[in-house]
Enzyme design. Structure first.
Site, PDB file in Angstrom:
ATOM      1  N   ASP A  13      -2.488   0.503   0.220  1.00 29.59           N
ATOM      2  CA  ASP A  13      -1.651  -0.646   0.571  1.00 29.59           C
ATOM      3  C   ASP A  13      -2.246  -1.494   1.700  1.00 29.59           C
ATOM      4  OD1 ASP A  13       0.154   0.289  -1.344  1.00 29.59           O
ATOM      5  OD2 ASP A  13       1.201   1.526   0.137  1.00 29.59           O
ATOM      6  N   GLY A  15      -3.930  -4.150   1.226  1.00 32.87           N
ATOM      7  CA  GLY A  15      -4.001  -5.554   0.789  1.00 32.87           C
ATOM      8  C   GLY A  15      -5.192  -5.771  -0.157  1.00 32.87           C
ATOM      9  N   LYS A  16      -5.609  -4.697  -0.841  1.00 33.55           N
ATOM     10  CA  LYS A  16      -6.774  -4.779  -1.737  1.00 33.55           C
ATOM     11  C   LYS A  16      -6.556  -5.814  -2.842  1.00 33.55           C
ATOM     12  CE  LYS A  16      -6.243  -0.414  -2.656  1.00 33.55           C
ATOM     13  NZ  LYS A  16      -5.202  -0.061  -1.672  1.00 33.55           N
ATOM     14  N   GLY A  40      -0.140  -0.142  -6.579  1.00 32.88           N
ATOM     15  CA  GLY A  40       0.718  -1.330  -6.602  1.00 32.88           C
ATOM     16  C   GLY A  40       0.006  -2.406  -5.806  1.00 32.88           C
ATOM     17  N   HIS A  41      -0.552  -3.374  -6.498  1.00 34.77           N
ATOM     18  CA  HIS A  41      -1.350  -4.407  -5.843  1.00 34.77           C
ATOM     19  C   HIS A  41      -0.605  -5.738  -5.926  1.00 34.77           C
ATOM     20  CE1 HIS A  41      -5.285  -1.922  -6.521  1.00 34.77           C
ATOM     21  NE2 HIS A  41      -4.392  -1.299  -5.772  1.00 34.77           N
ATOM     22  N   GLN A 221      -5.563   3.004  -4.174  1.00 33.77           N
ATOM     23  CA  GLN A 221      -5.305   3.978  -3.100  1.00 33.77           C
ATOM     24  C   GLN A 221      -6.238   3.689  -1.904  1.00 33.77           C
ATOM     25  OE1 GLN A 221      -5.601   5.617  -6.593  1.00 33.77           O
ATOM     26  NE2 GLN A 221      -3.570   4.754  -6.584  1.00 33.77           N
ATOM     27  N   VAL A 295       5.260   0.629  -5.455  1.00 35.80           N
ATOM     28  CA  VAL A 295       5.478   1.399  -6.686  1.00 35.80           C
ATOM     29  C   VAL A 295       6.819   2.113  -6.662  1.00 35.80           C
ATOM     30  CG1 VAL A 295       4.591   3.299  -8.109  1.00 35.80           C
ATOM     31  CG2 VAL A 295       3.012   1.687  -7.048  1.00 35.80           C
TER      32      VAL A 295
HETATM   33  P1  GDP Z   1      -2.777  -2.974  -2.000  1.00 34.91           P
HETATM   34  O1  GDP Z   1      -2.150  -1.805  -2.683  1.00 34.91           O
HETATM   35  O2  GDP Z   1      -3.912  -2.569  -1.111  1.00 34.91           O
HETATM   36  O3  GDP Z   1      -3.162  -4.074  -2.933  1.00 34.91           O
HETATM   37  O4  GDP Z   1      -1.661  -3.561  -1.034  1.00 34.91           O
HETATM   38  P2  GDP Z   1      -0.096  -3.823  -1.404  1.00 34.91           P
HETATM   39  O5  GDP Z   1      -0.012  -5.040  -2.230  1.00 34.91           O
HETATM   40  O6  GDP Z   1       0.533  -2.583  -1.903  1.00 34.91           O
HETATM   41  O7  GDP Z   1       0.497  -4.031   0.034  1.00 34.91           O
HETATM   42  C1  GDP Z   1       0.074  -5.066   0.885  1.00 34.91           C
HETATM   43  C2  GDP Z   1       1.291  -5.970   1.191  1.00 34.91           C
HETATM   44  O8  GDP Z   1       0.964  -6.836   2.248  1.00 34.91           O
HETATM   45  C3  GDP Z   1       1.667  -6.854   0.022  1.00 34.91           C
HETATM   46  O9  GDP Z   1       3.046  -7.084   0.058  1.00 34.91           O
HETATM   47  C4  GDP Z   1       0.907  -8.157   0.314  1.00 34.91           C
HETATM   48  O10 GDP Z   1       1.530  -9.306  -0.248  1.00 34.91           O
HETATM   49  C5  GDP Z   1       0.990  -8.196   1.814  1.00 34.91           C
HETATM   50  N1  GDP Z   1      -0.137  -8.848   2.503  1.00 34.91           N
HETATM   51  C6  GDP Z   1      -1.464  -8.805   2.199  1.00 34.91           C
HETATM   52  N2  GDP Z   1      -2.181  -9.431   3.161  1.00 34.91           N
HETATM   53  C7  GDP Z   1      -1.283  -9.885   4.068  1.00 34.91           C
HETATM   54  C8  GDP Z   1      -1.409 -10.574   5.316  1.00 34.91           C
HETATM   55  O11 GDP Z   1      -2.500 -10.877   5.786  1.00 34.91           O
HETATM   56  N3  GDP Z   1      -0.251 -10.861   5.984  1.00 34.91           N
HETATM   57  C9  GDP Z   1       0.984 -10.495   5.518  1.00 34.91           C
HETATM   58  N4  GDP Z   1       2.048 -10.811   6.241  1.00 34.91           N
HETATM   59  N5  GDP Z   1       1.128  -9.831   4.353  1.00 34.91           N
HETATM   60  C10 GDP Z   1       0.006  -9.515   3.656  1.00 34.91           C
HETATM   61  P1  IMO Z   2      -2.461   1.341  -3.791  1.00 32.11           P
HETATM   62  O1  IMO Z   2      -3.556   1.119  -4.803  1.00 32.11           O
HETATM   63  C1  IMO Z   2      -0.314   4.058  -1.156  1.00 32.11           C
HETATM   64  C2  IMO Z   2       0.095   8.208  -2.481  1.00 32.11           C
HETATM   65  C3  IMO Z   2       1.481   8.714  -2.826  1.00 32.11           C
HETATM   66  C4  IMO Z   2       1.343  10.175  -2.401  1.00 32.11           C
HETATM   67  C5  IMO Z   2      -0.085  10.506  -2.813  1.00 32.11           C
HETATM   68  C6  IMO Z   2      -0.213  11.202  -4.161  1.00 32.11           C
HETATM   69  O2  IMO Z   2      -1.285   0.476  -3.984  1.00 32.11           O
HETATM   70  O3  IMO Z   2      -3.017   1.308  -2.408  1.00 32.11           O
HETATM   71  P2  IMO Z   2      -0.011  10.301  -6.664  1.00 32.11           P
HETATM   72  O4  IMO Z   2       1.141   9.697  -7.393  1.00 32.11           O
HETATM   73  O5  IMO Z   2      -1.220   9.447  -6.608  1.00 32.11           O
HETATM   74  O6  IMO Z   2      -0.348  11.697  -7.112  1.00 32.11           O
HETATM   75  O7  IMO Z   2       0.529  10.487  -5.136  1.00 32.11           O
HETATM   76  O8  IMO Z   2      -0.777   9.265  -2.855  1.00 32.11           O
HETATM   77  N1  IMO Z   2      -0.341   6.986  -3.204  1.00 32.11           N
HETATM   78  C7  IMO Z   2      -0.421   5.780  -2.642  1.00 32.11           C
HETATM   79  N2  IMO Z   2      -0.086   5.354  -1.404  1.00 32.11           N
HETATM   80  N3  IMO Z   2      -0.873   3.193  -2.038  1.00 32.11           N
HETATM   81  C8  IMO Z   2      -1.240   3.614  -3.258  1.00 32.11           C
HETATM   82  O9  IMO Z   2      -1.929   2.822  -4.121  1.00 32.11           O
HETATM   83  C9  IMO Z   2      -0.980   4.945  -3.630  1.00 32.11           C
HETATM   84  N4  IMO Z   2      -1.176   5.671  -4.752  1.00 32.11           N
HETATM   85  C10 IMO Z   2      -0.794   6.927  -4.475  1.00 32.11           C
HETATM   86  O10 IMO Z   2       2.477   8.040  -2.080  1.00 32.11           O
HETATM   87  O11 IMO Z   2       1.435  10.288  -1.008  1.00 32.11           O
HETATM   88 MG    MG Z   3      -0.283  -0.925  -2.906  1.00 33.58          MG
END
Ligand code: GDP
Ligand code: IMO
Ligand code: MG
Length: 430
Positions: A13, A15-16, A40-41, A221, A295
């Site tokens: 999470d 911000g990938k 969850g991206h 992840q 997610v």
């Molecule tokens: P990922 O799994 O690495 O793709 O990250 P997620 O999407 O799960 O979580 C990142 C969250 O931060 C999302 O809600 C993005 O919309 C948000 N986000 C990403 N970059 C920024 C930023 O620079 N500032 C803020 N405020 N939100 C951001």
């Molecule tokens: P993105 O790509 C954050 C965490 C779960 C749990 C552990 C194992 O959005 O960064 P799993 O279902 O993979 O066997 O769970 O890994 N986890 C994540 N945490 N971002 C994710 O993906 C994750 N995918 C799995 O919360 O701790």
């Molecule tokens: Mg995510």
């Protein structure tokens, strides 16, 4: 631009999704190489929010090729429903712009059920998507793979094998057995819809490279969820570090590694988290950062930036440059801390020791910095950045040992500041 691997440097999470979307404007192909719909991206384009789980972030750009590599655990039901929900938003995913490796192991209902049974016995805090049990079957050589769906005899043999194992486990836990007919029915429901995407992905990717196409590998992840290098056993079941991009796609090409890190740290699920703030600071990071899991909608645990972890992640993946996200979330803080080392039983550590019980007991050593107390959200130029923010990112660069190339200042696609252009001449993986 060259081929790039984008990975998370913390616990996911970071911000990938936003960064892959940003960088993919200049690429031709985006490849997922591990994980599955546990990811969850989030990508925000013109105020529309897209949350992608299994599909590469490039599906939002109609002229790009999206690829799901052999390293991904493929839930065919999740795939179909993600494609259908994007269609409602006007995004057309079809076999011309998405291909899926014929070697992907499938996630079936038995995997989700097994995960639920074992999560009750040994709580990791997973996403309950069946990821772990699917990879167990892959390594145990009893998985059903996408290519098996086309061949009735082969599929029959594979189902027998799979059920011998799953039914033995289920009997042991007094859980009803699954029949072959149930699995066949489940597979028949999806076969016709997913088979058109099936390709020898490794070969198509190699051909695309011959045509000078540029590829981005989209990690899911983060480094400390890696099955080998993460905070075991509180990890996911795949390798999340950059070297997996090659194994999980079958494309052995020259790549440059970009690491994405949040300006603080978050973690969803259980496990050690040395710089966690279970106090007002953590509460503020959670609220301002809107740190609810994409997610499973769980609260993300929050803490300060941990430079020890990020330095380790940089070394594990040969990262040549960092993208720092969510700096804007720190705008209102009076002081900001960075974890620069740990102490355990009087011993100092400049890395994360492997033993889980030691990881749980690490006492962080912090350095403190004055906040910038200025609104930076949505900024797109270095000229307007507060001096204390610049000092903060310079300190991070010094501590983790590689430059910060981009900073992200909001969830929106365009809100990125380029500090240094990526010059990918050194530090390539191969
Ligand atoms: P990922 O799994 O690495 O793709 O990250 P997620 O999407 O799960 O979580 C990142 C969250 O931060 C999302 O809600 C993005 O919309 C948000 N986000 C990403 N970059 C920024 C930023 O620079 N500032 C803020 N405020 N939100 C951001
Ligand atoms: P993105 O790509 C954050 C965490 C779960 C749990 C552990 C194992 O959005 O960064 P799993 O279902 O993979 O066997 O769970 O890994 N986890 C994540 N945490 N971002 C994710 O993906 C994750 N995918 C799995 O919360 O701790
Ligand atoms: Mg995510």
């Amino acid at each position: 631009m060259g081929n790039i691997v984008v990975i998370g440097l913390q616990w996911g999470d970071e911000g990938k999704g936003k960064i892959v979307d940003y960088l993919s404007e200049n690429a031709d192909v985006v490849v997922r190489f591990q994980g599955g719909n546990n990811a969850g991206h989030t990508i925000v384009v013109n105020d529309e929010v897209y949350k992608l789980n299994l599909l590469p972030s490039s599906v939002l750009r109609p002229d790009k090729i999206s690829v799901i590599g052999n390293g991904v655990a493929l839930d065919p039901h999740a795939l179909i429903s993600e494609i259908e929900s994007l269609k409602i938003k006007g995004i057309d995913v079809n076999p011309n712009n998405l291909m899926i490796s014929e070697s992907c192991p499938l996630i079936l209902s038995v995997h989700k059920e097994k995960e639920n049974l074992f999560e009750n016995l040994n709580k990791i805090g997973t996403t309950h998507k069946g990821i772990g049990p699917c990879y167990e079957d892959k390594v145990g050589r009893r998985a059903i793979r996408l290519c098996d769906l086309e061949h009735a005899d082969e599929l029959n043999k594979r189902i027998d094998n799979l059920l011998n194992y799953h039914n033995a486990i289920r009997r042991g836990l007094n859980y009803p057995a699954v029949t072959k007919e149930e699995i066949l029915k489940e597979i028949q429901e999806i076969s016709e819809k997913v088979l058109p995407y099936k390709k020898p992905v490794w070969k198509v990717l190699n051909d695309l490279i011959e045509e000078n196409k540029e590829v981005i590998f989209e990690g899911a992840q983060g480094t400390f969820l890696d099955i080998d290098h993460g905070t075991y056993p509180f990890v996911t079941s795949s390798n999340t570090i950059a070297s997996q991009a090659i194994t999980g796609s079958g494309l052995f090409s020259n790549v440059h590694i970009v690491g994405v890190a949040k300006a603080y740290t978050t973690r969803v699920g259980n496990g050690p988290f040395p710089a966690e703030q279970e106090n007002e600071i953590g509460e503020n990071l959670f609220t301002i950062g809107k740190e609810l899991g994409t997610v499973s909608n769980r609260r993300r645990r929050c803490g300060w930036f941990d430079a020890v972890l990020v330095r380790q992640a940089v070394q594990l993946s040969g990262v040549s440059g960092i993208v720092l996200t969510k700096l804007d979330i720190l705008d209102s803080f009076d002081t900001i801390k960075i974890c620069v080392g740990y102490i355990h039983n009087g011993k100092k550590y400049d890395y994360l020791p492997a033993l889980s019980s030691v990881q749980e007991e690490l006492e962080p050593i912090y350095e403190e910095f004055p906040g910038w107390k200025e609104d930076t959200q949505g900024k797109r130029s270095t000229e307007t950045l507060p001096i204390n923010l610049i000092k903060y990112i310079k300190k991070i660069e010094e501590l983790v040992g590689v430059p910060i190339h981009l900073i992200s200042t909001s969830p929106k696609r365009q809100d990125v500041i380029v500090l240094k252009n990526f010059e990918f001449s050194e530090n390539a993986l191969v």
